[in-house]
Design an enzyme around this catalytic site. Sequence first.
Site, PDB file in Angstrom:
ATOM      1  N   SER A  11       0.830  -1.197   0.000  1.00 20.66           N
ATOM      2  CA  SER A  11       0.000   0.000   0.000  1.00 20.66           C
ATOM      3  C   SER A  11       0.861   1.242   0.000  1.00 20.66           C
ATOM      4  CB  SER A  11      -0.910   0.016   1.232  1.00 20.66           C
ATOM      5  OG  SER A  11      -1.739  -1.114   1.262  1.00 20.66           O
ATOM      6  N   CYS A  12       0.663   2.111  -0.965  1.00 21.93           N
ATOM      7  CA  CYS A  12       1.278   3.435  -0.997  1.00 21.93           C
ATOM      8  C   CYS A  12       0.315   4.358  -1.722  1.00 21.93           C
ATOM      9  CB  CYS A  12       2.619   3.424  -1.728  1.00 21.93           C
ATOM     10  SG  CYS A  12       3.986   2.669  -0.822  1.00 21.93           S
ATOM     11  N   ASP A  13       0.439   5.651  -1.471  1.00 19.09           N
ATOM     12  CA  ASP A  13      -0.388   6.635  -2.158  1.00 19.09           C
ATOM     13  C   ASP A  13       0.473   7.821  -2.542  1.00 19.09           C
ATOM     14  OD1 ASP A  13      -3.332   5.621  -1.751  1.00 19.09           O
ATOM     15  OD2 ASP A  13      -2.344   5.384   0.187  1.00 19.09           O
ATOM     16  N   ASN A 193      -1.464   1.911  -6.048  1.00 19.15           N
ATOM     17  CA  ASN A 193      -1.218   0.484  -6.240  1.00 19.15           C
ATOM     18  C   ASN A 193      -2.096  -0.182  -7.291  1.00 19.15           C
ATOM     19  OD1 ASN A 193      -0.919   0.853  -2.894  1.00 19.15           O
ATOM     20  ND2 ASN A 193       0.826   0.009  -3.978  1.00 19.15           N
TER      21      ASN A 193
END
Length: 427
Positions: A11-13, A193
């Site tokens: 998870s990354c944004d 993602n």
Amino acid sequence: MASMSPDTPCSCDCFVSVPPASAIPAVIFAKNSDRPRDEVQEVVFVPAGTHAPGSRLQCTYIEVDQVPKTHAVVLSRPSWLWGAEMGANEHGVCIGNEAVWTREPVRDGEALLGMDLLRLALERGSTAQEAMLVITGLLERYGQGGSCREDPVPFSYHNTFLLADRTEAWVLETAGRLWAAQRIQAGARNLSNQLSIGADISAEHPELRSHARAQGWWGGQGYFDFAQVFSLSQQPVRMEAAKARFRAGHELLQQRRGDITAEAMMDILRDKDSGICMDSGGFCTTASMVSVLPRDPTQPCVHFLTATPDPSRSVFKPFIFGAGVAQAPQVLSPTFGAQDPVRTLPRFQTQVDRRHALYRGHQVALGRMATEQQAWGQQLQQKQRDLEREGLEVLWGLLAAGEGTPPPQQLGSLFQAFVERESQAYT
């Protein structure tokens, strides 16, 4: 091929605002890095360098040919590897990466990590577009692969990248050595993602469409939607969850469209309801970054980095490339040389303590907040917000023609000064 477990760090944004979406004449970049909960992320300054012809460069797993000159960079990186989750260079280029899975299988064996590609692009590209081309060239030559976490069980993925400079941004999405890119010259954009480039493709790998046709993923004529063609038909559970974060991130940007500032981006990165500020199971937001890249080349770019987990309980501290800039030792993790578990084979059979001084102080302070009187925790959080506001005031002053800001010779040491003051708050 590596599989994805429930605790997979995927998870990354990433976010970017390009005028007129920004409230000021500047491109604004932001990223939350969501990684395994106990992974330490350090902030590393690497000065510009010159290198002898024929030099080789050791990345996390493999060597690549070095280039004659490299730019100065500041990196926020998991302390066990060579590359970075996010960072900036002296020319005002910022990059963040994200994990993604596609129809193209993840290769076995070790190659360049997406985080290695990110650092190499910052060291070699003086614009966002140049940095994008650095990544695609390295992909073609070396490929991407290798375990992305400090664990004896291999885990690999493909990568998407958000690249920004003072004038524009690029989204680069990959599937093995193949790729598509989208140029962003106005408005706001986010990544979470998943493949997100549809038919609006600004540049692509020359074999992208022929490969898709050969695999039976595309008929060969007419409408070509990259995300639709290359996305997995059945997404892993956490990839499905990423869709909700992507929609939430898009909505948060649209709510602030035309009024996006560094503070607005920090608020978005701190949003827990959407999952953008991650705290779930075995992983969490381990570090965050917001950068303001003024269109006026006489104004310095200001990069705010936390170097600690959970932006809702961390301080965004200003870093500016300038005279006197040097490594802040409090955010540099210890090294273990040839005995490092990432260097000994088989890899990651043992664990070492990579916590840097600020990380230790921050964790102790969070522990006290959880066990002591509520008033103490409130006081500490107020100290954090006051310190962060001082850093934002430096930004505001620089954007207002330098009014009330430190003299130019002190800007390079600004990050170090803020790290020291945050460390003192935790003691």
